[in-house]
Write a protein that holds these residues in place. Structure first.
Motif, PDB file in Angstrom:
ATOM      1  N   ASN A   8       0.833  -1.209   0.000  1.00  0.00           N
ATOM      2  CA  ASN A   8       0.000   0.000   0.000  1.00  0.00           C
ATOM      3  C   ASN A   8       0.863   1.253   0.000  1.00  0.00           C
ATOM      4  O   ASN A   8       0.567   2.230  -0.688  1.00  0.00           O
ATOM      5  CB  ASN A   8      -0.956   0.007   1.197  1.00  0.00           C
ATOM      6  CG  ASN A   8      -2.079  -0.975   1.035  1.00  0.00           C
ATOM      7  OD1 ASN A   8      -2.433  -1.354  -0.078  1.00  0.00           O
ATOM      8  ND2 ASN A   8      -2.643  -1.418   2.147  1.00  0.00           N
ATOM      9  N   MET A  11       2.173   1.836  -3.452  1.00  0.00           N
ATOM     10  CA  MET A  11       1.164   2.402  -4.360  1.00  0.00           C
ATOM     11  C   MET A  11       0.964   3.888  -4.086  1.00  0.00           C
ATOM     12  O   MET A  11       0.802   4.685  -5.012  1.00  0.00           O
ATOM     13  CB  MET A  11      -0.146   1.632  -4.233  1.00  0.00           C
ATOM     14  CG  MET A  11      -0.065   0.237  -4.826  1.00  0.00           C
ATOM     15  SD  MET A  11      -1.629  -0.652  -4.988  1.00  0.00           S
ATOM     16  CE  MET A  11      -2.331  -0.559  -3.367  1.00  0.00           C
ATOM     17  N   GLN A  12       0.985   4.275  -2.816  1.00  0.00           N
ATOM     18  CA  GLN A  12       0.854   5.690  -2.474  1.00  0.00           C
ATOM     19  C   GLN A  12       2.053   6.483  -2.985  1.00  0.00           C
ATOM     20  O   GLN A  12       1.906   7.616  -3.452  1.00  0.00           O
ATOM     21  CB  GLN A  12       0.701   5.856  -0.963  1.00  0.00           C
ATOM     22  CG  GLN A  12      -0.630   5.379  -0.440  1.00  0.00           C
ATOM     23  CD  GLN A  12      -0.713   5.431   1.076  1.00  0.00           C
ATOM     24  OE1 GLN A  12       0.266   5.740   1.754  1.00  0.00           O
ATOM     25  NE2 GLN A  12      -1.867   5.107   1.615  1.00  0.00           N
ATOM     26  N   GLU A  14       3.786   5.758  -5.632  1.00  0.00           N
ATOM     27  CA  GLU A  14       3.603   5.895  -7.074  1.00  0.00           C
ATOM     28  C   GLU A  14       2.697   7.080  -7.394  1.00  0.00           C
ATOM     29  O   GLU A  14       2.981   7.864  -8.300  1.00  0.00           O
ATOM     30  CB  GLU A  14       2.987   4.626  -7.658  1.00  0.00           C
ATOM     31  CG  GLU A  14       3.951   3.481  -7.806  1.00  0.00           C
ATOM     32  CD  GLU A  14       3.294   2.249  -8.416  1.00  0.00           C
ATOM     33  OE1 GLU A  14       2.444   2.404  -9.317  1.00  0.00           O
ATOM     34  OE2 GLU A  14       3.633   1.150  -7.985  1.00  0.00           O
ATOM     35  N   LYS A  15       1.607   7.209  -6.648  1.00  0.00           N
ATOM     36  CA  LYS A  15       0.684   8.329  -6.860  1.00  0.00           C
ATOM     37  C   LYS A  15       1.366   9.664  -6.577  1.00  0.00           C
ATOM     38  O   LYS A  15       1.191  10.634  -7.305  1.00  0.00           O
ATOM     39  CB  LYS A  15      -0.555   8.176  -5.973  1.00  0.00           C
ATOM     40  CG  LYS A  15      -1.474   7.072  -6.414  1.00  0.00           C
ATOM     41  CD  LYS A  15      -2.655   6.931  -5.476  1.00  0.00           C
ATOM     42  CE  LYS A  15      -3.492   5.728  -5.831  1.00  0.00           C
ATOM     43  NZ  LYS A  15      -4.592   5.511  -4.881  1.00  0.00           N
ATOM     44  N   LYS A  16       2.149   9.703  -5.498  1.00  0.00           N
ATOM     45  CA  LYS A  16       2.869  10.936  -5.143  1.00  0.00           C
ATOM     46  C   LYS A  16       3.855  11.334  -6.237  1.00  0.00           C
ATOM     47  O   LYS A  16       3.976  12.512  -6.585  1.00  0.00           O
ATOM     48  CB  LYS A  16       3.640  10.722  -3.839  1.00  0.00           C
ATOM     49  CG  LYS A  16       3.086  11.375  -2.636  1.00  0.00           C
ATOM     50  CD  LYS A  16       3.985  11.064  -1.450  1.00  0.00           C
ATOM     51  CE  LYS A  16       4.062  12.226  -0.527  1.00  0.00           C
ATOM     52  NZ  LYS A  16       4.844  11.932   0.665  1.00  0.00           N
ATOM     53  N   GLU A  18       3.687  10.555  -9.402  1.00  0.00           N
ATOM     54  CA  GLU A  18       2.929  11.024 -10.563  1.00  0.00           C
ATOM     55  C   GLU A  18       2.439  12.461 -10.358  1.00  0.00           C
ATOM     56  O   GLU A  18       2.523  13.296 -11.261  1.00  0.00           O
ATOM     57  CB  GLU A  18       1.745  10.101 -10.825  1.00  0.00           C
ATOM     58  CG  GLU A  18       0.992  10.452 -12.090  1.00  0.00           C
ATOM     59  CD  GLU A  18      -0.134   9.468 -12.384  1.00  0.00           C
ATOM     60  OE1 GLU A  18      -0.937   9.788 -13.260  1.00  0.00           O
ATOM     61  OE2 GLU A  18      -0.205   8.402 -11.748  1.00  0.00           O
ATOM     62  N   GLN A  19       1.949  12.773  -9.154  1.00  0.00           N
ATOM     63  CA  GLN A  19       1.498  14.128  -8.857  1.00  0.00           C
ATOM     64  C   GLN A  19       2.648  15.120  -8.945  1.00  0.00           C
ATOM     65  O   GLN A  19       2.499  16.223  -9.476  1.00  0.00           O
ATOM     66  CB  GLN A  19       0.861  14.189  -7.463  1.00  0.00           C
ATOM     67  CG  GLN A  19      -0.455  13.479  -7.360  1.00  0.00           C
ATOM     68  CD  GLN A  19      -0.947  13.352  -5.924  1.00  0.00           C
ATOM     69  OE1 GLN A  19      -0.206  13.608  -4.977  1.00  0.00           O
ATOM     70  NE2 GLN A  19      -2.194  12.948  -5.759  1.00  0.00           N
ATOM     71  N   SER A  20       3.794  14.719  -8.435  1.00  0.00           N
ATOM     72  CA  SER A  20       4.964  15.590  -8.483  1.00  0.00           C
ATOM     73  C   SER A  20       5.404  15.824  -9.923  1.00  0.00           C
ATOM     74  O   SER A  20       5.732  16.949 -10.310  1.00  0.00           O
ATOM     75  CB  SER A  20       6.099  14.965  -7.667  1.00  0.00           C
ATOM     76  OG  SER A  20       7.258  15.750  -7.758  1.00  0.00           O
ATOM     77  N   ASN A  22       3.523  15.674 -12.563  1.00  0.00           N
ATOM     78  CA  ASN A  22       2.524  16.543 -13.198  1.00  0.00           C
ATOM     79  C   ASN A  22       2.717  17.997 -12.801  1.00  0.00           C
ATOM     80  O   ASN A  22       2.575  18.899 -13.626  1.00  0.00           O
ATOM     81  CB  ASN A  22       1.113  16.078 -12.855  1.00  0.00           C
ATOM     82  CG  ASN A  22       0.733  14.807 -13.568  1.00  0.00           C
ATOM     83  OD1 ASN A  22       1.272  14.486 -14.620  1.00  0.00           O
ATOM     84  ND2 ASN A  22      -0.188  14.053 -12.989  1.00  0.00           N
ATOM     85  N   TYR A  72      10.447   3.952  -2.410  1.00  0.00           N
ATOM     86  CA  TYR A  72       9.845   2.822  -3.120  1.00  0.00           C
ATOM     87  C   TYR A  72      10.783   1.613  -3.088  1.00  0.00           C
ATOM     88  O   TYR A  72      10.368   0.498  -2.791  1.00  0.00           O
ATOM     89  CB  TYR A  72       9.557   3.242  -4.560  1.00  0.00           C
ATOM     90  CG  TYR A  72       8.706   2.283  -5.337  1.00  0.00           C
ATOM     91  CD1 TYR A  72       7.322   2.362  -5.294  1.00  0.00           C
ATOM     92  CD2 TYR A  72       9.279   1.303  -6.135  1.00  0.00           C
ATOM     93  CE1 TYR A  72       6.531   1.488  -6.012  1.00  0.00           C
ATOM     94  CE2 TYR A  72       8.502   0.423  -6.860  1.00  0.00           C
ATOM     95  CZ  TYR A  72       7.123   0.527  -6.803  1.00  0.00           C
ATOM     96  OH  TYR A  72       6.355  -0.344  -7.510  1.00  0.00           O
TER      97      TYR A  72
END
Length: 94
Positions: A8, A11-12, A14-16, A18-20, A22, A72
């Motif tokens: 988990n 996965m969080q 990975e999202k962070k 991606e947000q960074s 972007n 990660y």
């Protein structure tokens, strides 16, 4: 189990990441006249939207681009160690 919490966390992360990425992609360092005119036209058409540069701290985003992959990898290493431990415990029990 501990492995699930590590997955988990990965996965969080990975999202962070991606947000960074972007947020960094929204920063426009191009200063030519056509780009500036387009930005002014968009601001006039949509004045309620905030400037993405205003909310983005470049240093913070670049540092997170370094920290997140390291975290990660560490979570992956923890999962590998946990798997080794479980295998060893199962061998001892048998």
């Amino acid at each position: 189990m501990q492995v699930h919490s590590n997955l988990n966390a990965m996965m969080q992360l990975e999202k962070k990441l991606e947000q960074s990425a972007n947020a960094l992609a929204k920063l426009n360092t191009n200063t030519d006249d056509s780009s500036t005119k387009q930005q002014k036209n968009v601001k006039q058409q949509y004045p309620q939207q905030e400037d993405p540069k205003k909310d983005t701290n470049l240093t913070k985003e670049i540092v997170s681009q370094i920290e997140i992959p390291l975290s990660y990898g560490v979570n992956g290493d923890v999962i590998s160690v946990q798997n080794s431990l479980h295998e060893t415990l199962l061998d001892i029990k048998a």
